[in-house]
Design a protein around this motif. Structure first.
Motif, mmCIF file in Angstrom:
data_model
loop_
_atom_site.group_PDB
_atom_site.id
_atom_site.type_symbol
_atom_site.label_atom_id
_atom_site.label_comp_id
_atom_site.label_asym_id
_atom_site.label_seq_id
_atom_site.Cartn_x
_atom_site.Cartn_y
_atom_site.Cartn_z
ATOM 1 N N CYS A 178 46.285 27.295 32.816
ATOM 2 C CA CYS A 178 47.256 27.565 33.881
ATOM 3 C C CYS A 178 48.659 27.713 33.284
ATOM 4 O O CYS A 178 49.163 26.799 32.635
ATOM 5 N N VAL A 180 51.567 27.792 34.615
ATOM 6 C CA VAL A 180 52.719 27.173 35.292
ATOM 7 C C VAL A 180 52.444 25.715 35.679
ATOM 8 O O VAL A 180 53.108 25.172 36.565
ATOM 9 N N MET A 231 45.440 20.562 42.471
ATOM 10 C CA MET A 231 46.265 21.773 42.517
ATOM 11 C C MET A 231 47.622 21.455 43.106
ATOM 12 O O MET A 231 47.727 20.649 44.030
ATOM 13 N N CYS A 287 51.509 27.295 42.179
ATOM 14 C CA CYS A 287 50.510 28.302 41.788
ATOM 15 C C CYS A 287 51.020 29.711 42.083
ATOM 16 O O CYS A 287 51.507 29.991 43.169
ATOM 17 N N ILE A 288 50.889 30.605 41.088
ATOM 18 C CA ILE A 288 51.337 31.988 41.268
ATOM 19 C C ILE A 288 50.171 32.912 41.617
ATOM 20 O O ILE A 288 50.363 34.120 41.757
ATOM 21 N N CYS A 308 47.470 33.755 39.766
ATOM 22 C CA CYS A 308 47.047 34.683 38.705
ATOM 23 C C CYS A 308 45.536 34.676 38.503
ATOM 24 O O CYS A 308 44.987 35.562 37.867
ATOM 25 N N ARG A 309 44.883 33.663 38.975
ATOM 26 C CA ARG A 309 43.420 33.515 38.932
ATOM 27 C C ARG A 309 42.879 33.315 37.500
ATOM 28 O O ARG A 309 41.707 33.531 37.242
ATOM 29 N N CYS A 348 42.706 30.433 36.034
ATOM 30 C CA CYS A 348 41.861 29.237 36.087
ATOM 31 C C CYS A 348 40.472 29.570 36.639
ATOM 32 O O CYS A 348 39.479 28.969 36.226
HETATM 33 S S1 SF4 Z 1 45.775 30.761 39.935
HETATM 34 FE FE1 SF4 Z 1 45.131 29.013 38.691
HETATM 35 S S2 SF4 Z 1 45.929 29.469 36.629
HETATM 36 FE FE2 SF4 Z 1 47.034 30.792 38.050
HETATM 37 S S3 SF4 Z 1 48.858 29.643 38.591
HETATM 38 FE FE3 SF4 Z 1 47.312 29.129 40.154
HETATM 39 S S4 SF4 Z 1 46.337 27.276 39.385
HETATM 40 FE FE4 SF4 Z 1 47.448 28.172 37.669
#
Ligand code: SF4
Ligand code: SF4
Lengths: 376, 249
Positions: free
Chosen positions: B97, B99, B112, B117-118, B120-121, B123
């Protein structure tokens, strides 16, 4: 004398820009909800386009390396053009990946709460690095400041190498996906980026008539890099096949014979590798042929990126997972939505616009005097 | 009554143990789950209870129940594998991750931070158990018909659907455009329930009492007892993720 603008290509790029507008509006309204992505195939067209354009941006690095490190002074006139191409490609890559985020408005968290263990964080850092260095280098070329141009060309080399390496590293740590993980992947990404980037500069140099001799010289570099890339890709596929992990061989089978196999065989292998390998050795006195061979490589890499990103996700992390809870977002298959196609066409249109208008808008970057337009 | 039959419902024992764990210093508790595949009847009650408890939107599932066929004909069998988040001790999802929006809490649960969380997937791609989902938004009722004045109508049902997730003890507001839409989501052992002395929803809804939950640091707990069983295994141990969810095969 102002450089002429190719009207048909300009109109084509405008269609692309219209598609981009649609894609952007869709992203603003629906975020990632407008995509056909899901939880088992979380990455698709956005990541494909990002990787493609990131590769296209590597020309700046290689031309700098060849000029400053290996003493190919004949390539000096292409320095500005390569930098401009890198900038345009980076901007397109940035738009493609930002639009793919579920919460793009929080990108500042890369700075506020960074994670040093994440390859994506480092990718972000080096993406920014390449962007800033390219910008400074472009300014130096535009101003005709030779000293600064040389300085930033040197800086480009380590920053760029780190960036293209981290793109591969980003995938190689994903041990759950056999096809992506492993030490060959970062090297494969560096090689792929160099081929793409230099192929783009070669075709632009011919098309904008910046320096045809340099374009021909570059085509030789493209040929060698393409051979290196093909060998590395062969090694990558071979290792995965020989590794014998059930999920990995299933993903490989999907790559080679699944619904997207045309992208791998037709676009990547035939158009992007075999055809250029046949054409490039015959380009010694023919910059046009060199440019066309390079264009084939560029188109082929769209297929290569698709074949890398999508089939690897076609295998369930646990057998039977895809049928345990049913929903279109929980499938192992993926076909981009209209919004995703628009975004892909849009960033391509933006790049085309940048390249078509470049000689007119940034003559200082495109080289001193455009050459006469007679065919060679 | 045969002496070998249980004299007490495991739920009663788990609640007693939960009380004991809640009285301890938080850092001394390590939550763990044991799923007895011999007892799971594949009713999917846990999956549905979880979706309802956490207000999971369309395409988001924390605990699907995978059906597995074993053996070769004519010696075939069928068994079920409920798959929550493994709450790995060495979680690949946390490491990637960018961030720090996902991390391990003091009790070993991978949690979480929806506000970071941005989406980005990364994870999701990193989890080797497919245990994370992206919430792309939307409502189950988007394509259902409207029947005015009736409870089954779209708008009546939408009102229920708009209630947002109670996760992580925070009010996320009405489900619409804000988090967790656009975020990655995952099973968190119902931390919001544990905080008020309730067992996770999948545990209480398990018809076959196949899901056992408790403090792994408590040697007298049922989970500790079962983790010590020679039948206890974890999924994909070769990856070194060290799951806190065990299966009795
Ligand atoms: S989608 Fe997953 S990896 Fe991306 S920012 Fe959110 S928790 Fe972190
Ligand atoms: S099972 Fe997946 S989501 Fe859960 S902690 Fe492990 S890697 Fe993370």
């Amino acid at each position: 004398m102002k450089a002429s603008v190719n009207k048909p290509l300009l109109y084509l790029s405008c269609i692309g820009l219209a598609a981009l507008a649609y894609g952007v509006v869709d992203v603003i309204i629906h975020r990632a909800g407008g995509t056909n992505l899901g939880s088992y195939v979380p990455w698709g067209m956005g990541v494909v386009m990002y990787l493609l354009f990131v590769g296209f941006s590597a020309g700046g690095l290689l031309v700098s390396a060849l000029t400053e490190l290996f003493g190919y002074r004949q390539l000096k006139p292409l320095g500005g053009l390569a930098t401009y191409a890198a900038l345009v490609a980076e901007v397109c890559a940035g738009i493609a990946i930002a639009s793919d985020l579920g919460r793009y408005e929080r990108m500042f968290n890369f700075v506020l709460s960074p994670s040093l263990t994440s390859p994506m964080f480092w990718m972000f850092v080096f993406f920014g690095g390449v962007l800033v260095v390219s910008l400074l280098k472009a300014l130096a070329f535009a101003r005709g400041d030779e000293g600064q141009a040389v300085l930033w060309s040197w800086v480009t080399i380590p920053v760029g190498l780190c960036f293209y390496f981290t793109n591969g590293f980003f995938f190689s740590v994903l041990t759950g996906h056999g096809l992506w993980s492993g030490p060959v992947v970062p090297l494969l990404f560096v090689a792929a980026a160099l081929v793409c980037g230099v192929a783009l500069v070669c075709s632009l140099a011919w098309w904008s008539r910046t320096d045809w001799d340099a374009a021909v010289l570059l085509s030789g570099v493209v040929l060698r890099l393409l051979v290196v890339f093909a060998i590395l890709e062969g090694v990558w596929l071979w290792i995965n096949w020989q590794g014998g992990r059930v999920e990995t061989t299933a993903a490989l089978a999907n790559l080679a014979a699944g619904p997207g196999a045309w992208a791998f065989w037709g676009l990547h292998v035939v158009a992007g590798v075999v055809l250029p390998l046949i054409l490039l050795p015959q380009c010694r006195n023919n910059p046009a042929l060199a440019a066309w061979a390079c264009l084939f490589i560029l188109a082929g890499f769209a297929g290569a990126r698709w074949a890398f990103v999508v089939p690897a996700q076609s295998v369930a992390m646990l057998p039977g997972l895809e049928t345990a809870w049913q929903h279109p977002r929980l499938l192992l298959t993926y076909l981009p939505s209209l919004a995703e196609w628009c975004m892909a066409a849009g960033v391509s249109g933006l790049a085309l616009f940048g390249f078509v208008m470049g000689p007119r808008l940034f003559p200082g970057l495109y080289g001193t005097t455009p050459q006469p337009s007679q065919a060679r | 009554m045969s002496g070998s039959l249980p004299t007490e419902d495991p739920l009663v024992r788990m609640y007693r143990e939960l009380k004991r764990a809640s009285a301890k210093d938080k850092a001394q508790v390590k939550w763990a789950m044991v799923i007895d595949q011999a007892k799971c009847i594949g009713c999917h009650a846990c999956a549905v209870a979880c979706a309802s408890e956490n207000r999971l939107g369309p395409g988001v599932v924390y605990r699907p129940v995978i059906e597995q066929e074993t053996g070769t004909y004519p010696n075939v069998g069928r068994r079920f594998l409920p798959r929550p988040c493994m709450q790995c001790e060495n979680p690949p999802c946390v490491a990637v991750c960018p961030v720090t929006a996902t991390y391990k809490n003091a009790q070993g649960v991978t949690v979480m931070d929806y506000t970071r969380c941005i989406g980005c997937r990364y994870c999701i791609a990193a989890c080797p158990y497919g245990a994370r989902c992206a919430d792309f938004g939307g409502f189950y009722t988007s394509r259902t018909a409207e029947s005015p004045g009736q409870v089954q109508g779209r708008y009546a049902a939408r009102a229920y659907e708009k209630q947002n997730a109670p996760e992580y003890g925070r009010n996320w507001g009405e489900r619409g455009k804000g988090s967790p839409i656009g975020n990655a989501r995952k099973c968190h052992f119902c931390l919001h329930r544990l905080a008020v002395g309730q067992l996770p929803s999948c545990v209480t809804s398990c018809v076959g009492r196949a899901t056992i939950f408790g403090d792994r640091n408590d040697p007298a707990s049922l989970v500790s007892e079962l983790i010590g069983s020679p039948r206890a295994t974890t999924l994909k141990p070769e990856l070194g993720t060290r799951p806190a969810v065990f299966y009795l095969a």
